[in-house]
Design a protein around this motif. Structure first.
Motif, mmCIF file in Angstrom:
data_model
loop_
_atom_site.group_PDB
_atom_site.id
_atom_site.type_symbol
_atom_site.label_atom_id
_atom_site.label_comp_id
_atom_site.label_asym_id
_atom_site.label_seq_id
_atom_site.Cartn_x
_atom_site.Cartn_y
_atom_site.Cartn_z
ATOM 1 N N LEU A 216 -10.059 0.412 5.066
ATOM 2 C CA LEU A 216 -9.129 0.973 4.060
ATOM 3 C C LEU A 216 -10.070 2.072 3.270
ATOM 4 C CD1 LEU A 216 -6.322 1.482 2.761
ATOM 5 C CD2 LEU A 216 -7.043 0.096 1.069
ATOM 6 N N GLU A 217 -11.323 1.724 2.835
ATOM 7 C CA GLU A 217 -11.968 2.306 1.907
ATOM 8 C C GLU A 217 -12.344 3.739 2.746
ATOM 9 O OE1 GLU A 217 -12.039 -0.738 2.349
ATOM 10 O OE2 GLU A 217 -13.123 -1.851 0.646
ATOM 11 N N ALA A 218 -12.716 3.398 3.987
ATOM 12 C CA ALA A 218 -12.929 4.868 4.835
ATOM 13 C C ALA A 218 -11.723 5.778 4.812
ATOM 14 C CB ALA A 218 -13.432 4.302 6.191
ATOM 15 N N PHE A 219 -10.763 5.287 5.163
ATOM 16 C CA PHE A 219 -9.499 6.153 5.094
ATOM 17 C C PHE A 219 -9.442 6.771 3.929
ATOM 18 C CE2 PHE A 219 -5.293 7.085 3.849
ATOM 19 C CZ PHE A 219 -4.921 7.885 4.754
ATOM 20 N N GLU B 66 -10.702 -2.998 -8.704
ATOM 21 C CA GLU B 66 -10.158 -1.534 -9.618
ATOM 22 C C GLU B 66 -10.718 -0.507 -8.785
ATOM 23 O OE1 GLU B 66 -10.722 -2.081 -13.843
ATOM 24 O OE2 GLU B 66 -11.199 -0.046 -14.167
ATOM 25 N N GLN B 67 -11.959 -0.184 -8.160
ATOM 26 C CA GLN B 67 -12.579 0.927 -7.787
ATOM 27 C C GLN B 67 -11.736 1.076 -6.435
ATOM 28 O OE1 GLN B 67 -16.408 -0.013 -6.529
ATOM 29 N NE2 GLN B 67 -16.201 1.632 -5.083
ATOM 30 N N SER C 27 -9.305 4.601 -5.675
ATOM 31 C CA SER C 27 -9.261 5.411 -4.659
ATOM 32 C C SER C 27 -8.021 5.643 -3.710
ATOM 33 C CB SER C 27 -10.699 5.185 -3.675
ATOM 34 O OG SER C 27 -10.534 3.857 -3.229
ATOM 35 N N VAL C 28 -7.288 4.328 -3.604
ATOM 36 C CA VAL C 28 -6.030 4.347 -2.980
ATOM 37 C C VAL C 28 -5.037 5.498 -3.655
ATOM 38 C CG1 VAL C 28 -4.001 3.032 -2.517
ATOM 39 C CG2 VAL C 28 -6.026 2.068 -2.069
#
Ligand SMILES: C[S@@+](CC[C@H](N)C(=O)[O-])C[C@H]1O[C@@H](n2cnc3c(N)ncnc32)[C@H](O)[C@@H]1O
Length: 365
Positions: free
Chosen positions: A274-277, A302-303, A307-308
């Motif tokens: 998800l972080e990549a998206f 939290e981070q 980003s989401v």
């Protein structure tokens, strides 16, 4: 590509979840009106990404760290494309079948060679348990059902569990027939951290969990057996009987079959985190985040949450579950979202996938 904290801890070689143990009925109601929008979904076994197609979005971006989980979605795409609805239910294991190997080959027609080879390697398991029974998590339930449950409850008690009755009688049934000392003993042993870690979930997933899993499960059984009607609960049915009864998970119900089938081309499958998206700069109108926040430390949560939010269009909803670890909007971002408490409460009361302690719907303001 960004990596995810859990990526380095857990082993994702095998299918962990061969069906989705999160209730798509409450997920889709939580996401609200998404017509024409871009949605993002954690894949897991793929069922909920498919259920999101019923909301008529322009696309559903599907992410997962595990290629085995992505293979579960690809099998479903083939099954929706090539099988009739009754065949689909047989292949998945919701209905008995003596023809699953043939259905598997039929479903895989047109699927890429790697996915086909992967599933053909699992053909014996699919034949025995259905494609929805081929994961580690389902194996864990199967051991529970076949090796332990018979010492605790008779076939008749299990069958009677799924007879529809009014709420006061459900409480009486739980107290007098189901919640026996043998049952409580079994819960404590089977849902110990040690056993769950070894057989169901990776031990790394317990790093942040407080309290006993057995206590949690007992509370949630009350929800499934008394607050809700077990006769309408496909998840409880599978756990106790190894297949589905009349009640099916949303994605597997006939009423949605043709709609989902007609919209399969709206899926945008992106193996990875998800972080990549969220680092691509694209914006989404709704997120199905499964219970992934629970697998992260508070700092990483939290981070990632931040980003989401950065990848959210105004009005986007973040929908997710917590099983045992409390995760809700971190204080640093509280001004940027509204928690839809009334909607959450309504949906929590209806959530048939009863393991979760919390269900969260947050809307970006
Ligand atoms: C969090 S698990 C929970 C499964 C769930 N409770 C169910 O019933 O299916 C769902 C999926 O999330 C994936 N996952 C976990 N963290 C992720 C991340 N940061 N990005 C993408 N996928 C992730 C796992 O590989 C797994 O397939």
């Amino acid at each position: 590509m960004q990596t995810s904290e859990i990526e380095s801890k857990a082993d994702f070689e095998h299918i962990r979840y061969a069906q989705l143990w999160e209730d798509a009925d409450v997920l889709t109601k939580g996401l609200g009106d998404c017509k024409g929008g871009t949605l993002v979904s954690i894949c897991s076994a793929g069922d909920n990404a498919l259920a999101m197609l019923t909301l008529d979005p322009a696309k559903v971006v599907v992410v997962d760290l595990s290629l085995a989980q992505i293979a579960c979605l690809k099998l479903r795409i083939g099954a929706f494309t090539n099988l009739t609805h009754p065949e689909f239910l047989q292949l998945m294991g919701a209905r008995p079948s003596d023809n699953r190997k043939a259905l598997l080959s039929k479903a895989l027609k047109g699927t890429d060679a790697e996915t086909t080879a992967y599933w053909q390697g699992l053909a014996d398991e699919v034949e025995q348990h259905g494609a929805g029974g081929a994961g580690k998590f389902e194996r864990y339930f199967r051991i529970f059902r076949t090796r332990l449950l018979p010492f605790v409850h008779s076939r008749k008690t299990i069958d009677d569990t799924f007879v529809s009755r009014p709420k006061p009688e459900r409480q009486k049934f739980l107290d007098t027939r189901f919640n026996t000392w043998r049952w409580r003993l079994l819960l404590n042993a089977f849902f110990s951290r040690f056993v769950m870690g070894r057989m169901g979930r990776d031990k790394a997933f317990f790093d942040h969990v407080e309290g006993s899993p057995a206590e949690h499960v007992a509370r949630r059984i009350h929800h499934a057996a008394v607050e809700c009607d077990p006769a309408e609960n496909p998840y409880l049915h599978w756990i106790l009987k190894g297949t589905h009864g009349d009640a099916l998970p949303m994605t597997w119900r006939e009423e949605h079959y043709e709609t989902i089938k007609a919209r399969l081309d709206r899926l945008d499958i992106r193996p990875g985190s998800l972080e990549a998206f969220v680092s691509t700069g694209e914006k989404a109108d709704g997120f199905n985040l499964s219970d992934i926040f629970e697998y992260m430390s508070a700092e990483v949560f939290e981070q990632v949450y931040g980003s989401v939010l950065a990848a959210s269009a105004p009005g986007a909803r973040l929908v997710y579950w917590n099983m045992m670890v409390p995760r809700r909007v971190p204080p640093a971002f509280a001004q940027q979202v509204t928690t839809l408490t009334a909607l959450e409460d309504t949906l929590k009361a209806q959530d048939k996938a009863f393991f979760y302690s919390d269900f969260v719907v947050e809307e970006v303001t």
